[in-house]
Design a protein around this motif. Structure first.
Motif, PDB file in Angstrom:
ATOM      1  N   GLU A   1      12.025  41.639   2.128  1.00  0.00           N
ATOM      2  CA  GLU A   1      11.865  40.207   1.834  1.00  0.00           C
ATOM      3  C   GLU A   1      10.438  39.889   1.389  1.00  0.00           C
ATOM      4  N   ARG A   2       9.461  40.425   2.097  1.00  0.00           N
ATOM      5  CA  ARG A   2       8.062  40.085   1.819  1.00  0.00           C
ATOM      6  C   ARG A   2       7.516  40.754   0.567  1.00  0.00           C
TER       7      ARG A   2
ATOM      8  N   GLU B   1      12.300  46.172  10.475  1.00  0.00           N
ATOM      9  CA  GLU B   1      11.109  46.373   9.655  1.00  0.00           C
ATOM     10  C   GLU B   1      11.472  46.495   8.179  1.00  0.00           C
TER      11      GLU B   1
ATOM     12  N   TYR C   1      21.748  40.609  10.100  1.00  0.00           N
ATOM     13  CA  TYR C   1      21.238  40.715   8.734  1.00  0.00           C
ATOM     14  C   TYR C   1      22.348  40.898   7.700  1.00  0.00           C
TER      15      TYR C   1
ATOM     16  N   GLN D   1      14.119  45.252   6.653  1.00  0.00           N
ATOM     17  CA  GLN D   1      14.569  43.956   6.149  1.00  0.00           C
ATOM     18  C   GLN D   1      13.380  43.041   5.876  1.00  0.00           C
ATOM     19  N   TRP D   2      12.442  43.018   6.797  1.00  0.00           N
ATOM     20  CA  TRP D   2      11.257  42.170   6.604  1.00  0.00           C
ATOM     21  C   TRP D   2      10.428  42.647   5.416  1.00  0.00           C
ATOM     22  N   THR D   3      10.260  43.962   5.292  1.00  0.00           N
ATOM     23  CA  THR D   3       9.490  44.508   4.178  1.00  0.00           C
ATOM     24  C   THR D   3      10.144  44.162   2.848  1.00  0.00           C
TER      25      THR D   3
END
Length: 344
Positions: free
Chosen positions: A168-169, A162, A200, A164-166
């Protein structure tokens, strides 16, 4: 000493990281002793030092800062500290909020006597704070030059993903390393956390590689456990009346025999096992005395054979943690009954 790249950062850190949990009132109350331990570790090639604001309520950071100032080696070490744990009665002096992070980092910088922190780590997940708020605050601190990199500690795999995705976005700085618990007796992270970190490109510095003293030979069958110190502070990890800790005692007996047959100490077996995993960058050692430090440094020269590793797997299977309390963190969903019961 051997050195490894910390994930994809380009930083090279020592295979053993000096953890300073035992510096101060929680362990060795002599600042002189702790400074000597830190200096000896650096002389042996350790360039990775880990502390936290909560260790002895800031005293550990102060001792580390004093030692680095006296040695003049601040530029030569990768210095890591943490934020999250309570630092007083104020309900806002804890957690992962923007408000607390900005205050806590200044407090740590002051105690450490430095202008920057190499790796600033979030000590535990915070179910009450959006990860984007946390990463946003940390990103601001990177841009302000107060910290170089972000890290997490004892995050389960889904929280790592979560974050890592946050990052990036939302165009935030991302966590470049994780600090999970890992030892011969606590192998759960092999199933998810370590593969996730590898995916990652995150480095890992694993804590409690000696299982809080269980793998030093201190706790064996027929011996009483001293309930002062850490055994009193984290009683569920040491209560010999529980089935989980009886399993640990049985495993320690078998591992001690394996170490003896292999011609190495149990301590070296434990540390060499942890650093053998390709997903592990560094093992955090936390000596309280100089004797303990000396007993651990030689582990960097030990490589375990395939036969020894297979025999370890037969004693504690891959991915298994004998006592869940050694995982370091329990989700609130499991500790708060209202989150598991509809309509209550």
């Amino acid at each position: 000493m051997k050195y490894r790249h910390l994930g994809s950062t380009g930083i090279r850190v020592s295979q053993l990281c000096l953890g300073t949990l035992m510096f101060g009132s929680w362990g060795n109350r002599s600042a002189t002793d702790s400074i000597a331990i830190l200096n000896r570790a650096m002389e042996a090639g350790v360039n990775y030092i880990d502390t936290a604001d909560s260790y002895s309520r800031g005293e550990s950071e102060e001792i580390v800062g004093k030692a680095l100032a006296m040695s003049g080696r601040r530029d030569r070490v990768v210095l890591a500290t943490k934020v999250h744990s309570p630092m007083g009665a104020d309900p806002n002096s804890r957690g992962n909020s923007r408000r607390w992070i900005h205050q806590a980092v200044d407090n740590s910088l002051r105690r450490l006597g430095t202008d920057w922190i190499d790796i600033y780590q979030v000590h535990r997940p915070d179910p009450h704070t959006d990860i984007d708020e946390t990463l946003g605050a940390l990103t601001d601190l990177v841009r302000a030059g107060k910290i170089r990199y972000l890290g997490s500690s004892t995050f389960p795999a889904h929280h790592i993903v979560e974050a890592q995705w946050t990052a990036e976005r939302r165009h935030r700085e991302r966590f470049v390393c994780e600090q999970p618990p890992y030892s011969l007796l606590a192998r759960e992270i092999e199933a998810d956390v370590l593969p996730t970190c590898q995916k990652y490109g995150m480095g890992t510095a694993t804590w409690s590689p000696l299982a809080g003293g269980w793998l030093t030979g201190r706790y064996r069958k027929g011996q009483d456990i001293d309930t002062t110190g850490r055994a009193g502070r984290w009683a569920k990890r040491y209560d010999l009346s529980t089935e989980a800790n009886q399993r640990k005692l049985d495993a320690v007996e078998q591992l001690a025999h394996l170490a003896e047959e292999s011609g190495i100490s149990l301590i070296h077996l434990a540390l060499a096992f942890v650093t053998e995993h390709p997903g592990v960058t560094s093992a955090i050692i936390g000596p309280r005395t100089m004797e303990q430090l000396e007993s651990q440094l030689g582990a960097v020269n030990v490589r375990l054979t395939q036969d020894v590793l297979d025999r370890i797997d037969a004693i504690v299977p891959p991915g298994r943690t004998l006592n869940p309390e050694d995982g370091g963190w329990t989700p609130t969903e499991l500790t708060t009954a209202a989150l598991r019961r509809r309509g209550h």
